[in-house]
Design a protein around this motif. Structure first.
Motif, PDB file in Angstrom:
ATOM      1  N   ARG A 175       0.831  -1.213   0.000  1.00  0.00           N
ATOM      2  CA  ARG A 175       0.000   0.000   0.000  1.00  0.00           C
ATOM      3  C   ARG A 175       0.862   1.258   0.000  1.00  0.00           C
ATOM      4  NH1 ARG A 175      -3.186  -3.063   3.584  1.00  0.00           N
ATOM      5  NH2 ARG A 175      -2.251  -1.976   5.346  1.00  0.00           N
ATOM      6  N   GLU A 176       1.938   1.244   0.781  1.00  0.00           N
ATOM      7  CA  GLU A 176       2.849   2.397   0.821  1.00  0.00           C
ATOM      8  C   GLU A 176       3.546   2.596  -0.521  1.00  0.00           C
ATOM      9  OE1 GLU A 176       5.376   1.621   4.170  1.00  0.00           O
ATOM     10  OE2 GLU A 176       3.801   2.106   5.613  1.00  0.00           O
ATOM     11  N   LEU A 177       3.926   1.495  -1.157  1.00  0.00           N
ATOM     12  CA  LEU A 177       4.544   1.596  -2.475  1.00  0.00           C
ATOM     13  C   LEU A 177       3.550   2.133  -3.504  1.00  0.00           C
ATOM     14  CD1 LEU A 177       6.628  -1.713  -2.536  1.00  0.00           C
ATOM     15  CD2 LEU A 177       7.537   0.624  -2.483  1.00  0.00           C
ATOM     16  N   CYS A 178       2.307   1.691  -3.408  1.00  0.00           N
ATOM     17  CA  CYS A 178       1.264   2.177  -4.319  1.00  0.00           C
ATOM     18  C   CYS A 178       1.077   3.687  -4.174  1.00  0.00           C
ATOM     19  CB  CYS A 178      -0.061   1.468  -4.061  1.00  0.00           C
ATOM     20  SG  CYS A 178      -0.075  -0.261  -4.549  1.00  0.00           S
ATOM     21  N   LEU A 179       1.072   4.160  -2.953  1.00  0.00           N
ATOM     22  CA  LEU A 179       0.943   5.601  -2.721  1.00  0.00           C
ATOM     23  C   LEU A 179       2.156   6.357  -3.250  1.00  0.00           C
ATOM     24  CD1 LEU A 179      -0.634   5.629   0.850  1.00  0.00           C
ATOM     25  CD2 LEU A 179      -1.728   6.310  -1.296  1.00  0.00           C
ATOM     26  N   ILE A 210       9.161   5.328 -10.517  1.00  0.00           N
ATOM     27  CA  ILE A 210       7.889   4.605 -10.613  1.00  0.00           C
ATOM     28  C   ILE A 210       8.123   3.202 -11.147  1.00  0.00           C
ATOM     29  CG2 ILE A 210       5.666   4.513 -11.821  1.00  0.00           C
ATOM     30  CD1 ILE A 210       5.674   7.618 -11.719  1.00  0.00           C
ATOM     31  N   LEU A 211       8.961   3.070 -12.163  1.00  0.00           N
ATOM     32  CA  LEU A 211       9.223   1.752 -12.749  1.00  0.00           C
ATOM     33  C   LEU A 211       9.879   0.804 -11.741  1.00  0.00           C
ATOM     34  CD1 LEU A 211      10.409   2.910 -16.281  1.00  0.00           C
ATOM     35  CD2 LEU A 211       8.204   1.876 -15.672  1.00  0.00           C
ATOM     36  N   VAL A 212      10.768   1.324 -10.928  1.00  0.00           N
ATOM     37  CA  VAL A 212      11.403   0.499  -9.889  1.00  0.00           C
ATOM     38  C   VAL A 212      10.368   0.093  -8.838  1.00  0.00           C
ATOM     39  CG1 VAL A 212      13.116   0.502  -8.024  1.00  0.00           C
ATOM     40  CG2 VAL A 212      13.699   1.466 -10.258  1.00  0.00           C
ATOM     41  N   ILE A 213       9.517   1.026  -8.455  1.00  0.00           N
ATOM     42  CA  ILE A 213       8.473   0.739  -7.459  1.00  0.00           C
ATOM     43  C   ILE A 213       7.540  -0.354  -7.976  1.00  0.00           C
ATOM     44  CG2 ILE A 213       6.443   1.696  -6.291  1.00  0.00           C
ATOM     45  CD1 ILE A 213       8.033   4.415  -6.253  1.00  0.00           C
ATOM     46  N   ILE A 214       7.186  -0.283  -9.244  1.00  0.00           N
ATOM     47  CA  ILE A 214       6.312  -1.302  -9.831  1.00  0.00           C
ATOM     48  C   ILE A 214       6.952  -2.681  -9.744  1.00  0.00           C
ATOM     49  CG2 ILE A 214       5.317  -2.126 -12.013  1.00  0.00           C
ATOM     50  CD1 ILE A 214       4.790   0.864 -12.679  1.00  0.00           C
ATOM     51  N   ASP A 236       0.004  -2.412 -17.152  1.00  0.00           N
ATOM     52  CA  ASP A 236      -0.604  -1.245 -17.789  1.00  0.00           C
ATOM     53  C   ASP A 236       0.013   0.057 -17.253  1.00  0.00           C
ATOM     54  OD1 ASP A 236      -2.339  -0.027 -19.585  1.00  0.00           O
ATOM     55  OD2 ASP A 236      -3.994   0.055 -18.140  1.00  0.00           O
ATOM     56  N   ILE A 237       0.163   0.152 -15.948  1.00  0.00           N
ATOM     57  CA  ILE A 237       0.778   1.333 -15.331  1.00  0.00           C
ATOM     58  C   ILE A 237       2.224   1.475 -15.800  1.00  0.00           C
ATOM     59  CG2 ILE A 237       1.529   2.360 -13.138  1.00  0.00           C
ATOM     60  CD1 ILE A 237      -1.028   1.060 -11.883  1.00  0.00           C
ATOM     61  N   SER A 238       2.920   0.357 -15.896  1.00  0.00           N
ATOM     62  CA  SER A 238       4.299   0.360 -16.358  1.00  0.00           C
ATOM     63  C   SER A 238       4.403   0.837 -17.814  1.00  0.00           C
ATOM     64  CB  SER A 238       4.882  -1.047 -16.212  1.00  0.00           C
ATOM     65  OG  SER A 238       6.228  -1.070 -16.578  1.00  0.00           O
ATOM     66  N   LYS A 239       3.501   0.361 -18.670  1.00  0.00           N
ATOM     67  CA  LYS A 239       3.493   0.786 -20.075  1.00  0.00           C
ATOM     68  C   LYS A 239       3.246   2.290 -20.192  1.00  0.00           C
ATOM     69  CE  LYS A 239       2.022  -3.517 -22.301  1.00  0.00           C
ATOM     70  NZ  LYS A 239       0.908  -4.179 -23.006  1.00  0.00           N
ATOM     71  N   GLN A 240       2.299   2.782 -19.425  1.00  0.00           N
ATOM     72  CA  GLN A 240       1.987   4.217 -19.459  1.00  0.00           C
ATOM     73  C   GLN A 240       3.194   5.035 -18.976  1.00  0.00           C
ATOM     74  OE1 GLN A 240      -1.368   6.153 -19.154  1.00  0.00           O
ATOM     75  NE2 GLN A 240      -2.373   4.632 -20.410  1.00  0.00           N
ATOM     76  N   THR A 241       3.851   4.541 -17.934  1.00  0.00           N
ATOM     77  CA  THR A 241       5.026   5.237 -17.411  1.00  0.00           C
ATOM     78  C   THR A 241       6.141   5.238 -18.442  1.00  0.00           C
ATOM     79  OG1 THR A 241       4.423   4.552 -15.165  1.00  0.00           O
ATOM     80  CG2 THR A 241       6.672   5.326 -15.492  1.00  0.00           C
ATOM     81  N   ASN A 242       6.376   4.091 -19.077  1.00  0.00           N
ATOM     82  CA  ASN A 242       7.403   4.015 -20.116  1.00  0.00           C
ATOM     83  C   ASN A 242       7.082   4.921 -21.297  1.00  0.00           C
ATOM     84  OD1 ASN A 242       9.605   2.253 -19.399  1.00  0.00           O
ATOM     85  ND2 ASN A 242       8.106   0.608 -19.303  1.00  0.00           N
ATOM     86  N   ALA A 243       5.814   5.021 -21.664  1.00  0.00           N
ATOM     87  CA  ALA A 243       5.411   5.905 -22.766  1.00  0.00           C
ATOM     88  C   ALA A 243       5.697   7.361 -22.401  1.00  0.00           C
ATOM     89  CB  ALA A 243       3.933   5.707 -23.084  1.00  0.00           C
TER      90      ALA A 243
END
Length: 170
Positions: free
Chosen positions: A84-88, A110-114, A144-151
């Motif tokens: 939960r903390e990582l998500c925040l 963000i990518l490392v957190i994912i 999906d979040i990772s793809k958006q971040t990479n984009a």
């Protein structure tokens, strides 16, 4: 080295031919462009709510918070709290990236957190704290979040957006 001289002679030629003054106060910035950007950084707060990445990360936060309420205590107050903390922190970094001159720094975080979340979620699955169905759903959302971040990261490097205040509209 003679660029200034060439420009000056060209300006004089144009003024002689047109009969009008080319260089006026309207042509100049009131202050240097780099100072305007720096000053703008302190008061400008870009909207992040409109970002598809923010929406997806926020929805993922809600989903995991609700899911983890049903975990046994040893998981709920241990690994689930960490997730939960990582998500925040993903949301925090989206906001920071959106308002920063150096977006790539936050997007890479963000990518490392994912990746950290993926490992912890896999552990939850292997310990039978979540179902295979939940694991697949979470994995899809993280991808999906990772793809958006990479984009956004690619867009940032392609456009040199580290000097802008914009973000991509996906």
């Amino acid at each position: 080295r003679d660029g200034g001289g060439v420009a000056g002679r060209t300006r004089k030629d144009i003024e002689e031919k047109s009969g009008k003054k080319v260089s006026t106060k309207k042509n100049y910035l009131s202050e240097p462009q780099d100072k305007k950007k720096i000053a703008r950084k302190w008061w400008f707060m870009a909207k992040y709510e409109h970002l598809p990445l923010f929406k997806k990360a926020y929805d993922f936060n809600l989903y995991f918070a609700k899911l983890s309420k049903g975990f046994p205590k040893d998981f709920k107050y241990g690994i689930a709290t960490e997730i939960r903390e990582l998500c925040l922190s993903i949301i925090d970094n989206i906001i920071l990236a959106n308002n920063s001159l150096e977006k790539s720094e936050f997007l890479k975080k963000i990518l490392v957190i994912i990746e950290r979340i993926k490992i912890k979620v896999r552990l939850l699955k292997d310990l039978n704290a979540i179902s295979l169905k939940s694991y697949k759903f979470i994995s899809e959302k993280l991808v999906d979040i990772s793809k958006q971040t990479n984009a956004w990261l690619k867009w940032s490097s392609d456009t040199g957006s580290d000097a802008h205040y914009a973000s991509p509209s996906a």
